[in-house]
Design a protein around this motif. Structure first.
Motif, mmCIF file in Angstrom:
data_model
loop_
_atom_site.group_PDB
_atom_site.id
_atom_site.type_symbol
_atom_site.label_atom_id
_atom_site.label_comp_id
_atom_site.label_asym_id
_atom_site.label_seq_id
_atom_site.Cartn_x
_atom_site.Cartn_y
_atom_site.Cartn_z
ATOM 1 N N UNK A 2 3.685 -0.787 -1.352
ATOM 2 C CA UNK A 2 3.121 -0.954 -2.696
ATOM 3 C C UNK A 2 4.169 -1.510 -3.663
ATOM 4 N N UNK A 3 3.855 -2.642 -4.256
ATOM 5 C CA UNK A 3 4.723 -3.256 -5.252
ATOM 6 C C UNK A 3 5.947 -3.968 -4.710
ATOM 7 N N UNK A 4 6.110 -4.030 -3.406
ATOM 8 C CA UNK A 4 7.290 -4.682 -2.808
ATOM 9 C C UNK A 4 7.214 -6.194 -2.964
ATOM 10 N N UNK A 5 8.380 -6.803 -3.068
ATOM 11 C CA UNK A 5 8.474 -8.258 -3.144
ATOM 12 C C UNK A 5 9.420 -8.755 -2.058
ATOM 13 N N UNK A 6 9.266 -10.039 -1.772
ATOM 14 C CA UNK A 6 10.139 -10.721 -0.823
ATOM 15 C C UNK A 6 10.350 -12.124 -1.374
ATOM 16 N N UNK A 7 11.578 -12.510 -1.564
ATOM 17 C CA UNK A 7 11.894 -13.832 -2.071
ATOM 18 C C UNK A 7 11.183 -14.092 -3.408
ATOM 19 N N UNK A 8 11.188 -13.090 -4.255
ATOM 20 C CA UNK A 8 10.628 -13.131 -5.602
ATOM 21 C C UNK A 8 9.118 -13.326 -5.640
ATOM 22 N N UNK A 9 8.429 -13.026 -4.529
ATOM 23 C CA UNK A 9 6.964 -13.052 -4.471
ATOM 24 C C UNK A 9 6.499 -11.690 -3.972
ATOM 25 N N UNK A 10 5.346 -11.280 -4.436
ATOM 26 C CA UNK A 10 4.777 -10.019 -3.952
ATOM 27 C C UNK A 10 4.466 -10.143 -2.463
ATOM 28 N N UNK A 11 4.786 -9.100 -1.726
ATOM 29 C CA UNK A 11 4.419 -9.053 -0.312
ATOM 30 C C UNK A 11 2.903 -8.966 -0.231
ATOM 31 N N UNK A 12 2.322 -9.780 0.637
ATOM 32 C CA UNK A 12 0.871 -9.809 0.834
ATOM 33 C C UNK A 12 0.524 -8.885 1.997
ATOM 34 N N UNK A 13 -0.550 -8.122 1.823
ATOM 35 C CA UNK A 13 -1.020 -7.236 2.887
ATOM 36 C C UNK A 13 -2.512 -7.474 3.110
ATOM 37 N N UNK A 14 -2.967 -7.201 4.307
ATOM 38 C CA UNK A 14 -4.395 -7.219 4.631
ATOM 39 C C UNK A 14 -4.583 -6.337 5.848
ATOM 40 N N UNK A 15 -5.816 -6.018 6.169
ATOM 41 C CA UNK A 15 -6.042 -5.141 7.302
ATOM 42 C C UNK A 15 -7.474 -5.155 7.762
ATOM 43 N N UNK A 16 -7.767 -4.254 8.688
ATOM 44 C CA UNK A 16 -9.123 -4.159 9.236
ATOM 45 C C UNK A 16 -9.852 -2.946 8.671
ATOM 46 N N UNK A 17 -9.527 -2.615 7.432
ATOM 47 C CA UNK A 17 -10.168 -1.523 6.722
ATOM 48 C C UNK A 17 -10.214 -1.886 5.240
ATOM 49 N N UNK A 18 -10.734 -1.027 4.429
ATOM 50 C CA UNK A 18 -10.734 -1.267 2.984
ATOM 51 C C UNK A 18 -9.320 -1.140 2.438
ATOM 52 N N UNK A 19 -9.083 -1.827 1.349
ATOM 53 C CA UNK A 19 -7.754 -1.803 0.729
ATOM 54 C C UNK A 19 -7.475 -0.445 0.120
ATOM 55 N N UNK A 20 -6.333 0.169 0.452
ATOM 56 C CA UNK A 20 -5.933 1.371 -0.275
ATOM 57 C C UNK A 20 -5.705 1.007 -1.745
ATOM 58 N N UNK A 21 -6.087 1.860 -2.690
ATOM 59 C CA UNK A 21 -5.963 1.522 -4.110
ATOM 60 C C UNK A 21 -4.563 1.058 -4.510
ATOM 61 N N UNK A 22 -3.533 1.646 -3.940
ATOM 62 C CA UNK A 22 -2.158 1.289 -4.298
ATOM 63 C C UNK A 22 -1.797 -0.132 -3.883
ATOM 64 N N UNK A 23 -2.495 -0.660 -2.885
ATOM 65 C CA UNK A 23 -2.198 -2.002 -2.377
ATOM 66 C C UNK A 23 -3.182 -3.062 -2.875
ATOM 67 N N UNK A 24 -4.132 -2.660 -3.691
ATOM 68 C CA UNK A 24 -5.173 -3.586 -4.147
ATOM 69 C C UNK A 24 -4.620 -4.894 -4.726
ATOM 70 N N UNK A 25 -3.593 -4.878 -5.593
ATOM 71 C CA UNK A 25 -3.101 -6.150 -6.140
ATOM 72 C C UNK A 25 -2.484 -7.082 -5.085
#
Length: 196
Positions: free
Chosen positions: A123-146
């Motif tokens: 949650x909130x992590x960045x890499x190379x000054x961009x937000x880390x992108x996440x996705x999965x095979x379930x609904x997004x956890x609220x903390x990872x929504x952005x």
């Protein structure tokens, strides 16, 4: 099904069951889902630095995930970190190494691997000054929504609707496949062109 020919049955299974006059089979192959996740993980990052998080790394879904990534880019070697090939795979305990050492920018999260600790570590992590992108095979956890690009799942509902309409008419729908679908799409992270 053989003992009750007057009854229509519907089975949802990853196994290669044979359909019959009173048995409709909806094939739900988690390996196809993992393959599509690997493909999508590589497509979401400009430099191929992606990773899949699974509950165990010695499994057929992990192989399918890596094959999906390689199908997109062949030898997915960004040049930095030197000598590394992507997509990487790991368990929840490997996330910090994948971020800090392997410089992963995109993470696929399998449903079995999602824990509160994993969510907190991304949650909130960045890499190379961009937000880390996440996705999965379930609904997004609220903390990872952005950071959530999309949910990639098997569309059992559509296949089940087709099978049920035939069953109510007294016929088997035969063998059907559950398509892979994208839901909870963030078009800023996964553009309509990439969705196509």
């Amino acid at each position: 099904a053989a003992e009750r020919p007057q009854v229509q049955f519907i089975a949802v299974s990853p196994l290669p069951l044979e359909a019959s006059a009173n048995l409709a089979v909806i094939r739900s192959d988690p390996l196809q889902e993992a393959f599509a996740a690997g493909f999508l993980s590589i497509m979401l990052t400009p430099d191929w630095r992606s990773a899949g998080i699974f509950s165990a790394v010695d499994s057929a879904p992990v192989d399918a995930f890596q094959n999906g990534g390689r199908y997109f880019c062949g030898d997915c070697a960004p040049g930095w970190p030197l000598g590394e090939r992507y997509p990487k795979v790991g368990t929840p305990g490997d996330v910090q190494n994948l971020i800090n050492t392997m410089k992963a920018e995109v993470f696929y999260l399998s449903a079995e691997a999602i824990t509160p600790e994993l969510v907190a570590s991304l949650a909130g992590k960045t890499q190379l000054q961009r937000a880390i992108i996440v996705f999965g095979n379930t609904s997004a956890p609220p903390e990872l929504q952005p950071q959530w690009a999309a949910s990639l799942t098997l569309d059992l509902q559509t296949a089940l609707g087709s099978a049920l309409s035939e069953a109510f008419a007294g016929r088997s729908a035969g063998a059907l496949s559950a398509d892979i679908t994208l839901t909870q799409v963030n078009p800023d992270l996964l553009s309509p062109g990439k969705q196509e």
